[in-house]
Design a protein around this motif. Structure first.
Motif, PDB file in Angstrom:
ATOM      1  N   GLY A  65      11.387   8.923  60.515  1.00 29.56           N
ATOM      2  CA  GLY A  65      12.217   8.781  59.322  1.00 29.56           C
ATOM      3  C   GLY A  65      13.377   9.747  59.260  1.00 29.56           C
ATOM      4  O   GLY A  65      14.161   9.715  58.311  1.00 29.56           O
ATOM      5  N   THR A  66      13.509  10.624  60.294  1.00 27.67           N
ATOM      6  CA  THR A  66      14.611  11.587  60.311  1.00 27.67           C
ATOM      7  C   THR A  66      15.368  11.493  61.624  1.00 27.67           C
ATOM      8  O   THR A  66      14.846  11.033  62.635  1.00 27.67           O
ATOM      9  CB  THR A  66      14.128  13.036  60.131  1.00 27.67           C
ATOM     10  N   GLY A  67      16.610  11.959  61.603  1.00 29.61           N
ATOM     11  CA  GLY A  67      17.389  12.108  62.820  1.00 29.61           C
ATOM     12  C   GLY A  67      17.445  10.856  63.664  1.00 29.61           C
ATOM     13  O   GLY A  67      17.680   9.749  63.175  1.00 29.61           O
ATOM     14  N   SER A  68      17.190  11.022  64.961  1.00 26.80           N
ATOM     15  CA  SER A  68      17.259   9.914  65.908  1.00 26.80           C
ATOM     16  C   SER A  68      15.964   9.131  66.001  1.00 26.80           C
ATOM     17  O   SER A  68      15.918   8.099  66.680  1.00 26.80           O
ATOM     18  CB  SER A  68      17.627  10.451  67.302  1.00 26.80           C
ATOM     19  N   SER A  69      14.899   9.617  65.378  1.00 30.61           N
ATOM     20  CA  SER A  69      13.648   8.861  65.373  1.00 30.61           C
ATOM     21  C   SER A  69      13.792   7.621  64.505  1.00 30.61           C
ATOM     22  O   SER A  69      14.709   7.520  63.679  1.00 30.61           O
ATOM     23  CB  SER A  69      12.488   9.733  64.885  1.00 30.61           C
ATOM     24  N   GLY A  70      12.882   6.678  64.674  1.00 31.01           N
ATOM     25  CA  GLY A  70      12.976   5.422  63.954  1.00 31.01           C
ATOM     26  C   GLY A  70      12.593   5.532  62.491  1.00 31.01           C
ATOM     27  O   GLY A  70      12.142   6.573  62.006  1.00 31.01           O
ATOM     28  N   ARG A  71      12.799   4.440  61.781  1.00 28.23           N
ATOM     29  CA  ARG A  71      12.446   4.345  60.364  1.00 28.23           C
ATOM     30  C   ARG A  71      11.305   3.329  60.209  1.00 28.23           C
ATOM     31  O   ARG A  71      11.191   2.372  60.988  1.00 28.23           O
ATOM     32  CB  ARG A  71      13.659   3.911  59.535  1.00 28.23           C
ATOM     33  N   LEU A  72      10.490   3.539  59.211  1.00 33.06           N
ATOM     34  CA  LEU A  72       9.366   2.649  58.958  1.00 33.06           C
ATOM     35  C   LEU A  72       9.806   1.497  58.064  1.00 33.06           C
ATOM     36  O   LEU A  72      10.592   1.684  57.128  1.00 33.06           O
ATOM     37  CB  LEU A  72       8.220   3.421  58.301  1.00 33.06           C
ATOM     38  N   ASP A  73       9.296   0.311  58.335  1.00 29.19           N
ATOM     39  CA  ASP A  73       9.676  -0.869  57.554  1.00 29.19           C
ATOM     40  C   ASP A  73       9.206  -0.769  56.109  1.00 29.19           C
ATOM     41  O   ASP A  73       9.918  -1.154  55.185  1.00 29.19           O
ATOM     42  CB  ASP A  73       9.100  -2.135  58.196  1.00 29.19           C
ATOM     43  N   ASP A  74       7.997  -0.253  55.922  1.00 34.44           N
ATOM     44  CA  ASP A  74       7.419  -0.154  54.576  1.00 34.44           C
ATOM     45  C   ASP A  74       7.491   1.290  54.111  1.00 34.44           C
ATOM     46  O   ASP A  74       6.842   2.169  54.698  1.00 34.44           O
ATOM     47  CB  ASP A  74       5.964  -0.631  54.603  1.00 34.44           C
ATOM     48  N   PRO A  75       8.268   1.598  53.076  1.00 31.51           N
ATOM     49  CA  PRO A  75       8.406   2.992  52.628  1.00 31.51           C
ATOM     50  C   PRO A  75       7.082   3.622  52.210  1.00 31.51           C
ATOM     51  O   PRO A  75       6.939   4.845  52.230  1.00 31.51           O
ATOM     52  CB  PRO A  75       9.380   2.897  51.445  1.00 31.51           C
ATOM     53  N   ARG A  76       6.097   2.794  51.874  1.00 35.98           N
ATOM     54  CA  ARG A  76       4.792   3.339  51.480  1.00 35.98           C
ATOM     55  C   ARG A  76       4.027   3.913  52.665  1.00 35.98           C
ATOM     56  O   ARG A  76       3.012   4.591  52.484  1.00 35.98           O
ATOM     57  CB  ARG A  76       3.961   2.245  50.806  1.00 35.98           C
ATOM     58  N   ASP A  77       4.540   3.665  53.881  1.00 38.52           N
ATOM     59  CA  ASP A  77       3.870   4.176  55.077  1.00 38.52           C
ATOM     60  C   ASP A  77       4.245   5.620  55.398  1.00 38.52           C
ATOM     61  O   ASP A  77       3.686   6.200  56.340  1.00 38.52           O
ATOM     62  CB  ASP A  77       4.196   3.285  56.284  1.00 38.52           C
TER      63      ASP A  77
END
Length: 299
Positions: free
Chosen positions: A62-74
């Protein structure tokens, strides 16, 4: 046993999501999880420790160059811990030291409890074994009293209102701006080293964690820590607005054989405020732990 890892930036996939991490230094492997949640990892770069340890700096999901999660609750502590495990598995070393700062300390506690066999030692830095109403009320009271603690610093009077703006931020830009405003609250006295710290402040970046570090139930591992079997070093600054040493001492009481290092002239950022002492206690802890681990392997 000293492992050799390829220096530089690396990218793997965990559960279909990109996880980026950076390797620097030499010696036993120490994986670093920064705080926030949502703060870019670079504020926690530790060159002095890289002389003693192979530091593996995560860019938390969820930060920087790492990916983001589809469901914010995760964005939960167990999710962050799952990504830590993905990196540990990828490194393919028998065990690693873990250093978790603030929210990263919650992640490290969760991981050490779930995977003790992969942990050579856990370093819990400016963190707590519990959050919830009492924890946050204590922190907010300390923020409100911050101007009184530093009455000779006119800018300290602006911190309580700036902190409320940070809590109300709704997007990454607003969160980053607010975090830069409140950064002095994270130090015993930011203004004594303002010239040195301003570049850090200007470069600081953050991303909104939709869960804001909280979950349906507050973080609380007090009932589990008495069974924690890995070596633990706890580091806490006296002037940390997250309870000072209150929660660190609680963790020490709960974790068998744990060691507490108190930084008398630091707030939440002891690695910047008392860097020599910070480096010394961690290097000593890691060397001792590596020797024990090597002895077990030899047998």
């Amino acid at each position: 046993m000293t492992m050799t890892l390829v220096q530089g930036t690396h990218e793997i996939t965990v559960d279909g999501v990109r996880q980026v991490f950076h390797v620097a230094g030499a010696g036993p492997v120490c994986l670093v999880h920064s705080g926030g949640p949502g703060i870019e990892w670079r504020y926690l770069r530790l060159p002095a420790l890289e002389e003693h340890l192979t530091m593996v700096y995560l860019e938390p999901i969820g930060t920087g160059s790492s990916g983001r999660l589809d469901d914010p609750r995760d964005y939960r502590i167990d999710t962050y811990a799952r990504f830590v495990h993905g990196v540990v598995e990828h490194l393919d070393v028998p065990s690693v030291f873990l250093l978790g700062h603030s929210h990263g300390g919650f992640v490290v506690q969760r991981y050490a409890l779930d995977h003790p066999g992969r942990v050579a030692g856990a370093i819990l830095y400016s963190t707590s074994p519990v959050t919830g109403e009492e924890f946050w009320n204590d922190a907010m009271a300390r923020i409100a009293a911050f101007p009184e603690r530093l009455p000779h610093r006119p800018a300290a009077a602006e911190i309580p209102a700036a902190f409320q703006r940070a809590l109300a931020a709704q997007d990454d830009e607003a969160y980053t701006t607010s975090l830069r405003e409140i950064l002095p609250a994270y130090f015993a006295d930011y203004w004594t080293r303002e010239q040195d710290l301003e570049p850090l402040r200007a470069a600081l970046r953050a991303w909104i964690d939709p869960m804001r570090g909280e979950e349906p139930a507050p973080f609380d591992v007090r009932g589990e820590l008495r069974s924690l079997v890995v070596p633990v070093l706890i580091i806490s600054g006296v002037h940390d607005f997250f309870g000072g040493t209150r929660w660190a001492r609680l963790a020490q009481e709960l974790i068998p054989g744990s060691r507490l290092a108190v930084l008398e002239e630091s707030g939440h950022m002891g690695h910047l405020e008392q860097p020599e002492e910070f480096t010394r206690v961690i290097a000593g802890f890691a060397v001792a732990g590596a020797d024990v681990s090597a002895g077990r392997t030899a047998r």
